[in-house]
Motif scaffolding. Structure first.
Motif: not given
Length: 404
Positions: A26-28, A254-258, A228-236, A273-276
């Motif tokens: 599957i391609q996102i 998938d974007w949030l898992e990056q 518990v180690r919490i990974r930095p991420n966004y609140n959606v 232009a990269s997704k990073e």
């Protein structure tokens, strides 16, 4: 499982991911090929609307205080109504806000006739003293904010004129450049030609304590609380009634898992232009809004810093593409980027300490509004009383007989 009315943690997102997704090929699709429909958020629009009267009063006060001696002929202020966006006469504004200005008579020139002038009331002057006290108490916060803006910028340099333009958005005082630069030469240096409008503020030294974003600090705090180690991420957080199509939900997951990219990281090696780079752009915008006083900034204001923060020309599209993180308000005909997580309905819950200045100014205004309301009520009561007395006096007059 849908992303609806939820604050999405990394753990929840991870549970949504199918283990066989990659084996099935599957391609996102990248976000540029997906359509996101803008939806109005009434409560966040109300938060912006509530500030209209406050901002108008603040503009007029600033106009008068910038005059020599902090006084101005009333007719001069009347001529500036359009620029100040006053929709009624200047004298009406003064009468509607009695806690701000006093009207007195003086001469513009030695031999001219006296005309009406405005000057700050003693109450406004007391507020201005209190404002300076709050700025002094929060000077470490002002220093860290200014350092962080420079630390996110390319080459750690920002135009001084641009910083002056956004001083209100981030809570800086009028004299912040001269005062902070002189007091903290270990952090700041002004270069260029200020008299020609070509001066720049440079970061002198990097403080690692300032190089942690709001998201990283939140993850550290949650890690300490939970063990518990919490990974930095966004609140959606999607508003009520907002739905994402399946393909958009998959992309968001998938974007949030990056990996999170800190706005303070060196990204000179990344392709624009990269997704990073998009991940980093969202991080910078999130941090800018977090540093702002009201957790919201007009998009044209952010657009002035495209070069400094390495934004693409189409950077404003991140506000609709990431509608669970940001809200793009169109209130008042101005596009305003709002940080969703900072608000509960129309109330700001993530409050900056410098908002104490706004709170005190609002109390000053409300005192004047209440006084005017009470005065008008007394006037109406007096008019009614006089009317009743006149009617009573007429009813007691003897009736003349026309004939015996």
């Amino acid at each position: 499982m849908v992303l609806r009315n939820l604050t999405i943690s990394y753990e929840i997102i991870k549970s949504l991911k199918h283990a066989k997704e990659h084996s099935l090929g599957i391609q996102i699709r990248w976000i540029s090929s997906l359509k996101v429909v803008w939806k109005k958020d009434t409560r966040l629009d109300e938060a912006i609307e509530q500030d209209k009267r406050y901002k108008l009063c603040a503009r007029v006060v600033k106009e008068v205080l910038n005059e020599p001696g902090q006084v101005i002929p009333l007719r001069y202020l009347e001529k500036r109504r359009e620029r100040l966006r006053l929709t009624f006469k200047a004298k009406s504004f003064v009468e509607m806000n009695p806690s701000l200005f006093e009207i007195y008579y003086d001469r513009i020139k030695p031999k001219s006739d006296p005309v009406q002038f405005l000057r700050p009331t003693p109450r406004l002057r007391a507020f201005l003293d209190e404002e300076q006290r709050i700025y002094s108490e929060n000077e470490p916060l002002l220093v860290s904010k200014l350092c962080q803006l420079l630390m996110m910028a390319k080459d750690k340099v920002i135009s001084a004129d641009k910083l002056v333009h956004v001083k209100r958005d981030f809570g800086f005082p009028n004299d912040f450049l001269m005062k902070l630069v002189q007091k903290y030469p270990n952090y700041f240096r002004l270069t260029g030609l200020p008299e020609e409008g070509k001066s720049f503020l440079e970061l002198v030294s990097w403080n690692p304590d300032f190089a942690k974003s709001k998201i990283e600090l939140r993850a550290e705090d949650e890690t300490l609380k939970t063990g518990v180690r919490i990974r930095p991420n966004y609140n959606v957080k999607l508003p009520s009634g907002f739905f994402l199509r399946k393909e958009m939900r998959e992309w968001t997951r998938d974007w949030l898992e990056q990996d999170y990219i800190s706005p303070y990281e060196d990204v000179s090696h990344l392709d624009q232009a990269s997704k990073e780079m998009e991940k980093r752009t969202v991080g910078v915008v999130h941090e800018l809004l977090s540093l702002s006083l009201l957790k919201r900034v007009p998009v044209p204001t952010l657009g002035k810093f495209c070069d400094e923060f390495r934004f693409s020309n189409a950077f404003s599209s991140v506000f609709t593409r990431h509608s669970g993180i940001f809200y793009l308000s169109l209130k008042g005909g101005i596009k305003t980027a709002v940080l969703r997580e900072a608000y509960k309905d129309d109330e700001l819950v993530d409050r900056d300490p410098l908002l104490a200045i706004k709170d005190k100014f609002l109390r000053l205004l409300e005192e004047g509004w209440q006084e005017r309301k009470d005065r008008l009520k007394l006037q109406r009561e007096q008019v009614q009383k006089d009317r009743e007395m006149m009617l009573a006096a007429k009813s007691n007059e003897p009736i003349e007989r026309l004939c015996d």
